[in-house]
Scaffold this active site. Structure first.
Site, PDB file in Angstrom:
ATOM      1  N   ARG A 173       0.851  -1.145   0.066  1.00 43.96           N
ATOM      2  CA  ARG A 173       0.004   0.108   0.058  1.00 43.96           C
ATOM      3  C   ARG A 173       0.846   1.203  -0.043  1.00 43.96           C
ATOM      4  O   ARG A 173       0.631   2.316  -0.750  1.00 43.96           O
ATOM      5  CB  ARG A 173      -0.867   0.044   1.396  1.00 43.96           C
ATOM      6  CG  ARG A 173      -1.954  -1.007   1.144  1.00 43.96           C
ATOM      7  CD  ARG A 173      -3.041  -1.136   2.293  1.00 43.96           C
ATOM      8  NE  ARG A 173      -3.814   0.147   2.134  1.00 43.96           N
ATOM      9  CZ  ARG A 173      -4.544   0.611   3.255  1.00 43.96           C
ATOM     10  NH1 ARG A 173      -4.674   0.088   4.159  1.00 43.96           N
ATOM     11  NH2 ARG A 173      -5.397   1.694   3.070  1.00 43.96           N
TER      12      ARG A 173
ATOM     13  N   CYS B 239      -1.140   5.745   9.275  1.00 44.24           N
ATOM     14  CA  CYS B 239      -1.537   4.330   8.520  1.00 44.24           C
ATOM     15  C   CYS B 239      -2.800   4.649   7.643  1.00 44.24           C
ATOM     16  O   CYS B 239      -2.361   5.779   6.822  1.00 44.24           O
ATOM     17  CB  CYS B 239      -1.786   3.502   9.667  1.00 44.24           C
ATOM     18  SG  CYS B 239      -3.190   4.064  10.900  1.00 44.24           S
TER      19      CYS B 239
END
Length: 282
Positions: free
Chosen positions: A175, A237
């Protein structure tokens, strides 16, 4: 007082004259939302534990601030008091083992000024004592949040820290690199951020690595050891949940760190903010 507690230590304290308040924060990341696991709690939990819904009580509704914005202090405080949390009583939080949801509760309580909060290391799978299905009705607590006890970053501060200090990206490496993005608008990372998947802070059983190993890991990622100079460290995050777990891992290693609570879900929602891809380290 440390920030984590083992199952055996918890069993001993729970049998004492003033046991800690127990919060069960079982939750699972879901692209569709609604990841709270109350049904699992009702099937069996540590005796005395009160269920806390991460989506409803540890976050505000999703919006411009990301998928899990910080909750309104009054809403959060009311939820904590209803769960029996008081300022002068220890709190232990746990989840199903991943540690992310428990760390979110730990961070919010500590950020809001509670002096004594610990996460059950390894979560419920490490608990070998009895479990119960009875849902307790706790005596209401008196905890009143006073936000600001831990450092918090907004988008602009996170961007600046990536240039002047160390900003860690706690998501999976794919990611961060922008190879996949299963949830948010676009893949990639904040320019200058360093990839530091939070999954690498724990052993196979979900327990944190020893403090010395954690410190060695973070030092290799660019953390300056204590006494070697001033350095600000920040973490983000996807939506401020697994990032809280990385802040907890840093605390176990003895490194204070700020959390960018909006995280990638807030950053990537703004098309004017830059997006980096690939194995960039800044």
């Amino acid at each position: 007082m440390t920030d984590i507690i083992s199952a055996s230590e918890l069993a001993g304290e729970s049998a004492g004259p003033r046991p800690p308040v127990l919060l069960d924060v079982r939750w699972q990341l879901s692209a569709a939302g609604g990841g709270a696991q109350r049904a699992a709690y009702e099937e069996g939990h540590i005796p005395g534990a009160v269920f806390v819904d991460l989506d409803a009580e540890l976050a505000a509704p999703a919006g411009a601030g990301g998928r899990h914005p910080l909750p309104d202090p009054e809403v959060f405080g009311a939820a904590m008091r209803a769960a029996g949390v008081s300022a002068d009583r220890d709190v232990v939080v746990y989840d199903g083992g991943q540690g992310w949801a428990a760390a979110r509760a730990w961070w919010l309580l500590r950020y809001s000024g509670h002096p004594s909060v610990r996460v059950l290391d390894g979560g419920l799978p490490t608990w070998t004592g009895e479990k119960e299905q009875k849902v307790p009705v706790p005596t209401p607590g008196d905890f009143t949040p006073k936000p600001g006890a831990l450092p918090l970053l907004d988008a602009d501060a996170a961007a600046a820290l990536a240039r002047t200090g160390l900003l860690l990206d706690a998501r999976a490496g794919e990611r961060y690199r922008g190879e996949v993005e299963p949830i948010d608008r676009v893949g990639g990372h904040i320019p200058g951020a360093v990839s530091a998947p939070t999954t690498e802070n724990v052993a196979e059983d979900g327990r944190f690595l020893p403090p010395a190993e954690l410190l060695a890991r973070f030092t290799a990622l660019g953390v300056v050891p204590a006494g070697s100079g001033e350095q600000e460290v920040g973490v983000y995050c996807g939506s401020g949940v697994s990032g809280a777990h990385e802040v907890l891992a840093l605390a176990v290693a003895g490194v204070p760190a700020a959390l960018y609570a909006g995280s990638w879900s807030e950053w990537s929602a703004d098309p004017d903010r830059p997006v980096a891809t690939g194995p960039e380290r800044g």
